[in-house]
Design a protein around this motif. Structure first.
Motif, PDB file in Angstrom:
ATOM      1  N   PHE A 152       0.820  -1.214   0.000  1.00  0.00           N
ATOM      2  CA  PHE A 152       0.000   0.000   0.000  1.00  0.00           C
ATOM      3  C   PHE A 152       0.856   1.268   0.000  1.00  0.00           C
ATOM      4  O   PHE A 152       0.363   2.358   0.293  1.00  0.00           O
ATOM      5  N   ALA A 153       2.136   1.104  -0.327  1.00  0.00           N
ATOM      6  CA  ALA A 153       3.037   2.250  -0.344  1.00  0.00           C
ATOM      7  C   ALA A 153       2.799   3.104  -1.594  1.00  0.00           C
ATOM      8  O   ALA A 153       2.238   2.653  -2.594  1.00  0.00           O
ATOM      9  N   THR A 154       3.229   4.345  -1.530  1.00  0.00           N
ATOM     10  CA  THR A 154       3.165   5.253  -2.683  1.00  0.00           C
ATOM     11  C   THR A 154       4.582   5.677  -3.046  1.00  0.00           C
ATOM     12  O   THR A 154       5.491   5.662  -2.210  1.00  0.00           O
ATOM     13  N   LEU A 155       4.773   6.049  -4.317  1.00  0.00           N
ATOM     14  CA  LEU A 155       6.076   6.488  -4.804  1.00  0.00           C
ATOM     15  C   LEU A 155       5.986   7.954  -5.205  1.00  0.00           C
ATOM     16  O   LEU A 155       5.023   8.376  -5.861  1.00  0.00           O
ATOM     17  N   SER A 156       6.995   8.720  -4.828  1.00  0.00           N
ATOM     18  CA  SER A 156       7.042  10.126  -5.213  1.00  0.00           C
ATOM     19  C   SER A 156       8.442  10.462  -5.712  1.00  0.00           C
ATOM     20  O   SER A 156       9.447   9.982  -5.157  1.00  0.00           O
ATOM     21  N   ASP A 157       8.513  11.295  -6.767  1.00  0.00           N
ATOM     22  CA  ASP A 157       9.798  11.685  -7.335  1.00  0.00           C
ATOM     23  C   ASP A 157      10.573  12.553  -6.342  1.00  0.00           C
ATOM     24  O   ASP A 157       9.992  13.380  -5.618  1.00  0.00           O
ATOM     25  N   VAL A 158      11.898  12.332  -6.321  1.00  0.00           N
ATOM     26  CA  VAL A 158      12.760  13.138  -5.458  1.00  0.00           C
ATOM     27  C   VAL A 158      13.934  13.665  -6.283  1.00  0.00           C
ATOM     28  O   VAL A 158      14.389  13.022  -7.235  1.00  0.00           O
ATOM     29  N   GLU A 159      14.411  14.845  -5.925  1.00  0.00           N
ATOM     30  CA  GLU A 159      15.533  15.470  -6.621  1.00  0.00           C
ATOM     31  C   GLU A 159      16.816  15.226  -5.820  1.00  0.00           C
ATOM     32  O   GLU A 159      17.391  16.152  -5.240  1.00  0.00           O
ATOM     33  N   ARG A 160      17.235  13.981  -5.765  1.00  0.00           N
ATOM     34  CA  ARG A 160      18.474  13.642  -5.053  1.00  0.00           C
ATOM     35  C   ARG A 160      19.006  12.334  -5.633  1.00  0.00           C
ATOM     36  O   ARG A 160      18.294  11.606  -6.330  1.00  0.00           O
ATOM     37  N   PRO A 161      20.261  11.983  -5.325  1.00  0.00           N
ATOM     38  CA  PRO A 161      20.815  10.707  -5.800  1.00  0.00           C
ATOM     39  C   PRO A 161      20.067   9.520  -5.183  1.00  0.00           C
ATOM     40  O   PRO A 161      19.541   9.610  -4.065  1.00  0.00           O
ATOM     41  N   ALA A 162      20.033   8.424  -5.921  1.00  0.00           N
ATOM     42  CA  ALA A 162      19.346   7.218  -5.457  1.00  0.00           C
ATOM     43  C   ALA A 162      20.102   6.573  -4.314  1.00  0.00           C
ATOM     44  O   ALA A 162      21.336   6.542  -4.286  1.00  0.00           O
ATOM     45  N   ALA A 163      19.339   6.084  -3.342  1.00  0.00           N
ATOM     46  CA  ALA A 163      19.906   5.347  -2.211  1.00  0.00           C
ATOM     47  C   ALA A 163      19.230   3.981  -2.144  1.00  0.00           C
ATOM     48  O   ALA A 163      18.216   3.723  -2.801  1.00  0.00           O
ATOM     49  N   GLU A 164      19.808   3.075  -1.364  1.00  0.00           N
ATOM     50  CA  GLU A 164      19.222   1.744  -1.230  1.00  0.00           C
ATOM     51  C   GLU A 164      17.804   1.853  -0.682  1.00  0.00           C
ATOM     52  O   GLU A 164      17.542   2.585   0.266  1.00  0.00           O
ATOM     53  N   GLY A 165      16.895   1.118  -1.308  1.00  0.00           N
ATOM     54  CA  GLY A 165      15.494   1.165  -0.927  1.00  0.00           C
ATOM     55  C   GLY A 165      14.671   2.065  -1.824  1.00  0.00           C
ATOM     56  O   GLY A 165      13.440   1.930  -1.878  1.00  0.00           O
ATOM     57  N   GLU A 200      25.106  -1.681  -6.914  1.00  0.00           N
ATOM     58  CA  GLU A 200      26.231  -0.817  -6.553  1.00  0.00           C
ATOM     59  C   GLU A 200      26.332   0.370  -7.510  1.00  0.00           C
ATOM     60  O   GLU A 200      26.665   1.498  -7.106  1.00  0.00           O
ATOM     61  N   ALA A 201      26.037   0.115  -8.794  1.00  0.00           N
ATOM     62  CA  ALA A 201      26.117   1.192  -9.783  1.00  0.00           C
ATOM     63  C   ALA A 201      25.018   2.226  -9.580  1.00  0.00           C
ATOM     64  O   ALA A 201      25.239   3.439  -9.775  1.00  0.00           O
ATOM     65  N   LEU A 202      23.828   1.798  -9.181  1.00  0.00           N
ATOM     66  CA  LEU A 202      22.697   2.708  -9.063  1.00  0.00           C
ATOM     67  C   LEU A 202      22.806   3.651  -7.861  1.00  0.00           C
ATOM     68  O   LEU A 202      22.319   4.781  -7.912  1.00  0.00           O
ATOM     69  N   VAL A 203      23.420   3.165  -6.783  1.00  0.00           N
ATOM     70  CA  VAL A 203      23.541   4.015  -5.587  1.00  0.00           C
ATOM     71  C   VAL A 203      24.364   5.261  -5.935  1.00  0.00           C
ATOM     72  O   VAL A 203      25.484   5.180  -6.434  1.00  0.00           O
ATOM     73  N   GLY A 204      23.777   6.433  -5.714  1.00  0.00           N
ATOM     74  CA  GLY A 204      24.461   7.693  -5.990  1.00  0.00           C
ATOM     75  C   GLY A 204      24.123   8.291  -7.339  1.00  0.00           C
ATOM     76  O   GLY A 204      24.507   9.441  -7.621  1.00  0.00           O
ATOM     77  N   MET A 205      23.416   7.557  -8.209  1.00  0.00           N
ATOM     78  CA  MET A 205      23.021   8.112  -9.506  1.00  0.00           C
ATOM     79  C   MET A 205      21.776   8.976  -9.349  1.00  0.00           C
ATOM     80  O   MET A 205      20.882   8.672  -8.541  1.00  0.00           O
ATOM     81  N   SER A 206      21.699  10.032 -10.133  1.00  0.00           N
ATOM     82  CA  SER A 206      20.534  10.914 -10.144  1.00  0.00           C
ATOM     83  C   SER A 206      19.817  10.794 -11.483  1.00  0.00           C
ATOM     84  O   SER A 206      20.357  10.219 -12.450  1.00  0.00           O
ATOM     85  N   ALA A 207      18.602  11.334 -11.549  1.00  0.00           N
ATOM     86  CA  ALA A 207      17.845  11.309 -12.787  1.00  0.00           C
ATOM     87  C   ALA A 207      18.652  11.978 -13.896  1.00  0.00           C
ATOM     88  O   ALA A 207      19.189  13.072 -13.726  1.00  0.00           O
ATOM     89  N   GLY A 208      18.780  11.310 -15.051  1.00  0.00           N
ATOM     90  CA  GLY A 208      19.556  11.806 -16.173  1.00  0.00           C
ATOM     91  C   GLY A 208      20.962  11.273 -16.220  1.00  0.00           C
ATOM     92  O   GLY A 208      21.661  11.441 -17.236  1.00  0.00           O
ATOM     93  N   ASP A 209      21.434  10.608 -15.148  1.00  0.00           N
ATOM     94  CA  ASP A 209      22.796  10.058 -15.130  1.00  0.00           C
ATOM     95  C   ASP A 209      22.873   8.766 -15.926  1.00  0.00           C
ATOM     96  O   ASP A 209      21.898   8.033 -16.073  1.00  0.00           O
ATOM     97  N   GLU A 210      24.077   8.475 -16.419  1.00  0.00           N
ATOM     98  CA  GLU A 210      24.356   7.225 -17.134  1.00  0.00           C
ATOM     99  C   GLU A 210      25.671   6.664 -16.622  1.00  0.00           C
ATOM    100  O   GLU A 210      26.595   7.420 -16.288  1.00  0.00           O
ATOM    101  N   LYS A 211      25.752   5.345 -16.550  1.00  0.00           N
ATOM    102  CA  LYS A 211      26.964   4.713 -16.018  1.00  0.00           C
ATOM    103  C   LYS A 211      27.200   3.405 -16.750  1.00  0.00           C
ATOM    104  O   LYS A 211      26.257   2.732 -17.187  1.00  0.00           O
ATOM    105  N   THR A 212      28.481   3.031 -16.885  1.00  0.00           N
ATOM    106  CA  THR A 212      28.856   1.746 -17.495  1.00  0.00           C
ATOM    107  C   THR A 212      29.688   0.960 -16.482  1.00  0.00           C
ATOM    108  O   THR A 212      30.592   1.523 -15.842  1.00  0.00           O
ATOM    109  N   PHE A 213      29.383  -0.306 -16.342  1.00  0.00           N
ATOM    110  CA  PHE A 213      30.142  -1.162 -15.430  1.00  0.00           C
ATOM    111  C   PHE A 213      30.280  -2.556 -16.033  1.00  0.00           C
ATOM    112  O   PHE A 213      29.544  -2.941 -16.947  1.00  0.00           O
TER     113      PHE A 213
END
Length: 459
Positions: free
Chosen positions: A149-162, A201-214
């Protein structure tokens, strides 16, 4: 016909069978008729060629071979019945002596069901672990309900676990995007795992619009285990907002008015599930105690076949999950030698249990009703994800019904043993098994049948 049996081992026998030539005559006549239908001889209609002409055209030896091929299976079965042997596999048959108009002699070596001296199985004692519903188990279930029953809302910060992210991902090999290794606009919870090594591991710290290769390795497909380059980009970072754990949530997520009532229900349901798990462990424990009391000779060919079948099934399941055997063993902390030893032990116990329960079913003169077979067919179909009618048709067409019947009888035999057993948990409490219902609740004991009165008896 005469037959004699030589016991080569507790699970293998050698039959020596002598068949007088006169007993071959029906098969010999049938062989002449069959060959007469297959050859063309000038002056004779097809199927009407006399035996003496067939002997000249085809040869008496070919006719005798045809007759022997027809008579051997029937005489082999007759010899099994005469010596009260129950075969477990196809026999190795060898014709040891035969000349025209003389006695046919052949031998048949075959794995047979071992003779088992059943020990007493009433009142067996076994122990299982305590039934414990930990607070952490309840909290985990309630938390899962909150997440539904959780809701999701956009945030303007880097992604964290969870957090949840909306991502595009593709795996490349030598600069080329691999087939089936590309996804777009997929919602994924950071830290959930189970997708591709290194993604979280790659997603932690990425923000909307970021791209990464691993760098990573494929976990499925034809190139499983191959090193690849993974490109990932995210378009959204979303924070999960869980509802407050209060009475309002209880009313939203369930039929209960208060959070205490909801939590109590979760604990009760977990307890019922744990009770069923404990009952399954009790059945295994009782069977293990009984197996320790009896020596069950095992046919090595049967053990080998079952080992191969289980290995193949495990490898198939790992393949579906995209996991190599090496990775599986690493996660389990096992060497291949330890894995093989454990697998063989479990197979030998399983084969021994089958023979043992078959003997119990025979001693108890157990039988099954049509409804029991139908219900078992439906359960097996559901377990394999098949349509029940299609599954039943397949079982009948391939003559697997006797195997299903034996499964049911073994289950009833084990139930009969367990009903008389005394199973206690580690704290010394008796585990209720006889009145346990399929949903994990405990039913009322069946009322004892009262003896009829004298008047009722006379009536």
């Amino acid at each position: 016909m005469k037959s004699a049996v030589e016991t080569l081992s507790p699970t293998r026998a050698k039959l020596t069978v002598e068949v007088p030539f006169e007993e071959l005559k029906p098969s010999l006549d049938a062989a002449y008729k069959k060959i007469a239908q297959q050859i063309n001889v000038p002056g004779f209609r097809r199927g009407k060629v006399p035996p003496m002409v067939i002997d000249r055209q085809v040869g008496r030896g070919a006719v005798l071979d045809e007759a022997i091929n027809e008579v051997l299976p029937a005489k082999y079965i007759e010899a099994l019945e005469a010596n009260d042997l129950q075969p477990l596999a196809q026999p190795e048959i060898e014709v040891t002596k035969f000349e025209d108009n003389e006695t046919l002699e052949f031998t048949a070596e075959v794995d047979v069901r071992p003779e088992i001296a059943l020990p007493s199985y009433e009142g067996l004692e076994a122990e299982v672990e305590d039934l414990v519903v930990a607070d952490s188990d309840v909290e985990e279930q309630v938390q899962a309900l909150r997440e539904r029953f959780a809701t999701l809302s956009d945030v303007e910060r880097p992604a964290a676990e969870g957090d949840f992210v909306v991502l595009d991902l593709k795996a490349l090999k030598d600069g080329e995007v691999l087939d089936g290794a590309e996804v777009s606009a997929m919602s994924y919870q950071v830290g959930r795992g189970g997708m591709i090594e290194g993604l979280d591991e790659a997603l932690v710290g990425m923000s909307a619009g970021d791209e990464k290769t691993f760098s990573s390795e494929l976990v499925g497909g034809d190139l499983v285990g191959e090193p690849v380059e993974v490109q990932v980009s995210i378009s959204q970072v979303q924070e999960q907002e869980l509802p407050e754990l209060d009475d309002d949530f209880a009313q939203l997520a369930s039929e209960f008015d208060t959070i205490d009532e909801l939590t109590a229900d979760v604990r009760e349901r977990l307890g019922r599930g744990k009770r069923l798990e404990q009952a399954a462990a009790a059945r295994d424990a009782v069977l293990e105690v009984l197996l320790d009391r009896v020596d069950v000779p095992l046919p090595e060919s049967m053990v080998t076949d079952e080992l191969n079948a289980r290995r193949q099934n495990i490898e198939q399941q790992l393949g579906y999950a995209g996991i190599t055997m090496e990775k599986y063993l690493e996660d389990e902390g096992q060497t291949i030698e330890e894995f093989e030893a454990d697998l063989e032990r479990r197979v030998r116990d399983a084969v021994a249990a089958q023979f043992l329960l078959d003997e119990v079913a025979k001693k108890e003169e157990l039988s099954i009703e049509q409804q029991e077979l139908s219900s078992h067919l439906v359960r097996r179909a559901q377990q394999s994800g098949q349509d029940p009618q299609e599954f039943a048709n397949h079982m009948f067409e391939h003559n697997h019904i006797p195997e299903l019947v034996q499964e049911i009888l073994r289950g009833k035999a084990l139930a009969a043993i367990v009903e008389t057993a005394v199973v206690k948990d580690a704290s010394g409490n008796v585990v209720e098994l006889k009145n346990l219902r399929p949903d994990g609740t405990i039913g009322e004991p069946e009322a004892a049948t009262e003896a009829p009165s004298e008047a009722e008896t006379e009536e």
